[in-house]
Design an enzyme around this catalytic site. Structure first.
Site, short mmCIF file in Angstrom:
data_model
loop_
_atom_site.label_atom_id
_atom_site.label_comp_id
_atom_site.label_asym_id
_atom_site.label_seq_id
_atom_site.Cartn_x
_atom_site.Cartn_y
_atom_site.Cartn_z
N ARG A 135 -37.37 34.30 38.10
CA ARG A 135 -37.69 34.02 39.44
C ARG A 135 -39.04 33.12 39.17
NH1 ARG A 135 -39.68 37.73 41.61
NH2 ARG A 135 -39.21 39.68 40.07
N TYR B 11 -31.10 29.90 38.47
CA TYR B 11 -31.19 31.23 37.86
C TYR B 11 -31.36 32.25 38.77
CZ TYR B 11 -32.76 34.93 34.87
OH TYR B 11 -32.59 36.35 34.43
N GLY C 27 -32.45 35.10 40.87
CA GLY C 27 -33.01 35.50 42.14
C GLY C 27 -33.36 34.11 43.04
N LYS D 111 -32.13 38.51 46.36
CA LYS D 111 -33.52 38.69 46.93
C LYS D 111 -33.63 37.97 47.96
CE LYS D 111 -34.49 41.90 43.57
NZ LYS D 111 -34.30 41.44 42.26
N HIS E 192 -36.56 47.39 47.71
CA HIS E 192 -36.03 47.14 46.16
C HIS E 192 -35.80 48.46 45.49
CE1 HIS E 192 -37.48 44.75 42.24
NE2 HIS E 192 -36.31 44.69 42.45
N SER F 220 -39.58 44.77 39.12
CA SER F 220 -38.59 44.26 38.27
C SER F 220 -38.70 44.61 36.82
CB SER F 220 -38.66 42.74 38.41
OG SER F 220 -38.46 42.09 39.90
N CYS G 294 -38.58 47.37 35.34
CA CYS G 294 -39.40 48.76 35.22
C CYS G 294 -38.43 49.74 35.23
CB CYS G 294 -40.44 48.88 36.11
SG CYS G 294 -41.70 47.61 35.90
N ASN H 127 -31.36 51.54 34.29
CA ASN H 127 -31.45 52.42 33.37
C ASN H 127 -31.49 53.85 34.27
OD1 ASN H 127 -31.66 51.77 30.48
ND2 ASN H 127 -32.66 50.16 31.53
N ASP I 79 -30.57 47.93 42.40
CA ASP I 79 -31.43 47.06 42.65
C ASP I 79 -32.12 47.14 44.13
OD1 ASP I 79 -33.34 45.07 41.19
OD2 ASP I 79 -32.15 43.51 42.58
N ASN J 64 -35.87 38.21 29.49
CA ASN J 64 -35.31 38.27 30.92
C ASN J 64 -33.80 37.71 30.83
OD1 ASN J 64 -35.50 38.94 33.57
ND2 ASN J 64 -35.64 36.82 34.23
N ARG K 147 -29.70 38.42 31.15
CA ARG K 147 -29.29 39.26 32.10
C ARG K 147 -27.77 39.36 31.95
NH1 ARG K 147 -32.67 41.92 36.10
NH2 ARG K 147 -34.63 40.78 35.63
N ASN L 38 -35.21 61.30 31.59
CA ASN L 38 -35.93 61.18 32.91
C ASN L 38 -35.26 62.29 33.72
OD1 ASN L 38 -37.94 59.25 32.16
ND2 ASN L 38 -36.48 57.65 32.57
P1 GTP Z 1 -34.76 44.39 37.72
O1 GTP Z 1 -33.13 44.28 37.52
O2 GTP Z 1 -35.48 43.27 37.29
O3 GTP Z 1 -34.96 44.66 39.02
O4 GTP Z 1 -35.06 45.39 36.46
P2 GTP Z 1 -35.01 47.10 36.34
O5 GTP Z 1 -35.93 47.89 37.40
O6 GTP Z 1 -33.42 47.40 36.68
O7 GTP Z 1 -35.16 47.42 35.04
P3 GTP Z 1 -34.18 48.02 34.05
O8 GTP Z 1 -33.63 49.32 34.00
O9 GTP Z 1 -33.36 47.07 33.52
O10 GTP Z 1 -35.23 48.25 32.58
C1 GTP Z 1 -35.97 47.01 32.25
C2 GTP Z 1 -36.72 47.57 30.80
O11 GTP Z 1 -37.50 48.60 30.78
C3 GTP Z 1 -35.62 47.46 29.67
O12 GTP Z 1 -36.08 46.76 28.62
C4 GTP Z 1 -35.40 48.89 29.42
O13 GTP Z 1 -35.05 49.32 28.08
C5 GTP Z 1 -36.95 49.63 29.88
N1 GTP Z 1 -36.71 51.02 30.31
C6 GTP Z 1 -36.21 51.43 31.33
N2 GTP Z 1 -36.27 52.82 31.40
C7 GTP Z 1 -36.94 53.19 30.35
C8 GTP Z 1 -37.66 54.43 30.25
O14 GTP Z 1 -37.43 55.67 30.76
N3 GTP Z 1 -38.58 54.46 29.23
C9 GTP Z 1 -38.97 53.36 28.62
N4 GTP Z 1 -39.83 53.32 27.48
N5 GTP Z 1 -38.40 52.20 28.84
C10 GTP Z 1 -37.51 51.96 29.79
C1 SPV Z 2 -35.68 41.23 39.67
O1 SPV Z 2 -36.35 40.28 39.24
O2 SPV Z 2 -35.99 42.21 40.35
C2 SPV Z 2 -34.10 41.07 39.36
C3 SPV Z 2 -33.57 39.89 38.69
O3 SPV Z 2 -33.40 41.94 39.85
S1 SPV Z 2 -33.48 38.87 40.03
O4 SPV Z 2 -31.96 38.55 40.46
O5 SPV Z 2 -33.76 37.11 39.27
O6 SPV Z 2 -34.58 38.66 40.91
MN MN Z 3 -34.45 43.57 40.87
#
Ligand code: GTP
Ligand code: SPV
Ligand code: MN
Length: 580
Positions: free
Chosen positions: A70, A198, A200, A207, A227, A249, A251, A255, A276, A363, A365, A492
């Site tokens: 983004r 790309y 978002g 978004k 979000h 994003s 974070c 997961n 999301d 990043n 996906r 968690n």
């Molecule tokens: P967006 O799609 O961008 O909104 O991201 P998201 O918030 O869905 O994040 P996602 O779950 O894809 O995790 C992003 C990164 O953080 C990945 O590389 C994960 O491996 C890492 N991660 C997720 N949960 C944890 C956790 O509990 N601990 C640690 N250390 N890393 C984590």
């Molecule tokens: C984010 O960046 O929070 C995402 C990926 O979920 S995107 O669709 O590019 O915004």
């Molecule tokens: Mn997101």
């Protein structure tokens, strides 16, 4: 295919006159259409098939190397009044923005096909769902929208019945970063995006519509567009609590939404509703209910492995589009921390060289339909959504924020949400790893002035006394050597259990200035390899650090001037006084 809706037909004609495509295709959302688009993209090089034995129906798309995230500095909210967009957004005068965009769009689809994509954000029969139409010249957008939204004939029928839809115009243009803009016109419910293919920036239902435009509408209509992931936590007794959680994003939303409980808690279950975005409405009983407006996942690939996220790892073994990952010698997708195989090519399509940067873009996906997720909740498609027990905010903080704490009231919870700050990630262009303020994880996505947004959040307390409890978590505390102090991922679950116990009034807590913290034995960690001092530091606060934090946060709040709600300022003063 065309439409009975006059406004839509006229708009499509107007855009065709402006962009002059070779032909126009109305997308029906069928499987046959998806398969045709895949074939088309393979033949023109936009997709390459991956190993069909290990990854049936999986494809790789490589973006332009300058177009992999983004672009927040090129994203604008074009409200009539600049103050309505707020200092949290870039703003441009609507007429200027349109003139700029129309210049770029002029003749931009010559020799290309223009696709008209009717889509519905949310279950097709939900009163909370909202429709849109995206016009694009990108086949990649078509196949992604098919997986990410309810796209095609049924959505068009709903649009024809309701008569309203969000207008999204997108062209990949020349993919020139200097000719790239993502413009939003909330008063007109329209979006104009140019110069990026790309995520978002280009999949306008996500978004642009479901957060920036929807947050504006939600304020006017009394709901929230956030979000947030949505998950169901089912106890061994079969009772399920629903939790909505907002993390910036990359974070941890995907997961957490797909978490598999650790062995010790294998009788517990997590069900995914969304990973999301959540749309939250208050029902007649004063309960906050959530739907996920999306129908698929556009998730971060790196870090996904059999241990961190088994559900996602298995989910993306078939029927998945990969964007910007590497490949192995036998043409399987490969990414950092996959813990299987070795890279042979990188995300630019070049031979992989050790030490020359990652094989997969940080990043990179996956795009996959939610129905591929074995933890997909049976209530994810429920038109009325699910009743939310807890709202959780979180960020990526090496220090300061404890593992978990609980707000003392809704208003205090709004302060905690407004106080979210997090290290930046590869999800947006720019520097990675610098702490920035990211209220409610909505800094890049709130379509209006944050001060008004916080007032809107606060106003829910006047409408009901059965609001969810609010919490804050931080999975990302580190020691001086950069090691994570908390194991995260599956573990968690233990924190989610504490959260639900607090909602049920079943666990005692320790009161602190910033909120309620777990007691030392409040979260079971006996079988985890965490030494007692580390544990203590994870569930306590450092007053000096927090005084500094509250000062900085206070200055940030003050930057919103007169529009800042008094109540929020009061809450900030209350917490600051407790730390003094
Ligand atoms: P967006 O799609 O961008 O909104 O991201 P998201 O918030 O869905 O994040 P996602 O779950 O894809 O995790 C992003 C990164 O953080 C990945 O590389 C994960 O491996 C890492 N991660 C997720 N949960 C944890 C956790 O509990 N601990 C640690 N250390 N890393 C984590
Ligand atoms: C984010 O960046 O929070 C995402 C990926 O979920 S995107 O669709 O590019 O915004
Ligand atoms: Mn997101």
């Amino acid at each position: 295919m065309t439409t009975k809706n006059q406004a839509l037909a006229a708009w499509v004609q107007e855009i065709a006159d402006l962009t002059r495509p070779q032909n126009i295709v109305w997308c029906d959302g069928s499987e046959a259409e998806y398969d045709r688009m895949i074939e088309l993209m393979i033949s023109d090089g936009g997709l390459s098939p991956l190993n069909s034995e290990t990854h049936p129906n999986c494809y790789l798309h490589l973006s332009d190397p300058q177009d992999v995230a983004r672009v927040e500095h090129l994203t604008f909210i074009c409200s009539q009044d600049k103050q309505d967009a707020g200092d949290n957004n870039n703003w441009m005068e609507p007429a200027d923005a349109k003139a700029k965009m129309n210049d770029l769009y002029e003749g931009c689809m010559q020799g290309r096909t223009m696709y008209v994509i009717p889509y519905c954000m949310g279950p097709i029969d939900s009163p909370f769902s909202r429709c849109g139409v995206e016009i694009t010249d990108s086949p990649y957008v078509v196949i992604n929208m098919k997986l990410m939204t309810r796209m095609g004939q049924k959505s068009l029928e709903r649009i024809e019945k309701e008569g309203t839809f969000v207008k999204g115009l997108h062209s990949t243009g020349e993919l020139d970063p200097d000719k790239r803009f993502i413009m939003h016109f909330p008063e007109e419910l329209s979006i104009m995006s140019y110069g990026s293919g790309y995520g978002g920036n280009a999949l306008l239902g996500k978004k642009c519509h479901a957060l920036r435009i929807a947050s504006w509408q939600a304020r006017q209509e009394g709901w929230l567009a956030e979000h947030m992931l949505i998950l169901g936590l089912e106890s061994p007794e079969g009772e399920t609590h629903y939790i909505a959680a907002a993390f910036p994003s990359a974070c941890g939303k995907t997961n957490l939404a797909m978490l598999i409980p650790p062995e010790k808690y294998k009788d517990w279950k997590i069900w995914t509703l969304g990973d999301d975005i959540a749309w939250l409405h208050m029902d007649d009983q004063g309960q906050l209910r959530a739907i996920n407006p999306e129908a698929g996942y556009f998730g971060v690939v790196p870090g996904t492995n059999a241990k961190t996220n088994r559900n996602a790892y298995d989910m993306i073994k078939q029927n998945t589009i990969f964007t910007n990952v590497g490949t192995t010698e036998d043409n399987q997708p490969w990414w950092e921390d996959k813990k299987e195989g070795a890279p042979s090519t990188d995300w630019k399509g070049n031979p992989y060289k050790d030490g020359a940067g990652p094989a997969a873009h940080p990043n990179s996906r996956f795009t996959v339909s939610a129905t591929e997720n074995r933890a997909y909740s049976s209530l994810a498609e429920a038109p009325e959504g699910v009743s939310i027990s807890a709202i959780v905010f979180g960020g990526r903080r090496k220090e300061l924020a404890p593992l978990v704490y609980e707000a003392k009231s809704w208003e205090h919870g709004v302060l905690i949400g407004a106080g979210v700050a997090s290290e930046t990630t590869a999800a947006a262009t720019g520097q990675v790893g610098v702490v920035r303020r990211d209220p409610m994880a909505m800094k890049p996505f709130c379509g209006y002035n944050f001060a008004d947004y916080w007032s809107h959040w606060l106003s829910f307390a006047e409408r009901t006394d059965t609001l969810p409890k609010i919490f804050h978590v931080n999975w990302f505390r580190q020691d001086d050597d950069g090691n994570f102090l908390w194991p995260g991922f599956s573990e968690n679950l233990r924190v989610l259990q504490w959260i639900i116990q607090r909602c049920e009034g079943e666990s005692e807590a320790v009161e602190s200035a910033i909120g309620y913290l777990p007691k030392e034995d409040g979260i079971d960690i006996a079988d985890l390899d965490i030494d007692p001092d580390t544990w203590k530091s994870l569930i306590s606060i450092n007053d000096d650090q927090w005084r500094k934090e509250m000062t900085e946060f206070g200055e940030y709040l003050d930057s919103f001037g007169d529009r800042l709600p008094k109540k929020l300022k009061e809450k900030h003063q209350e917490v600051s006084a407790l730390l003094a």
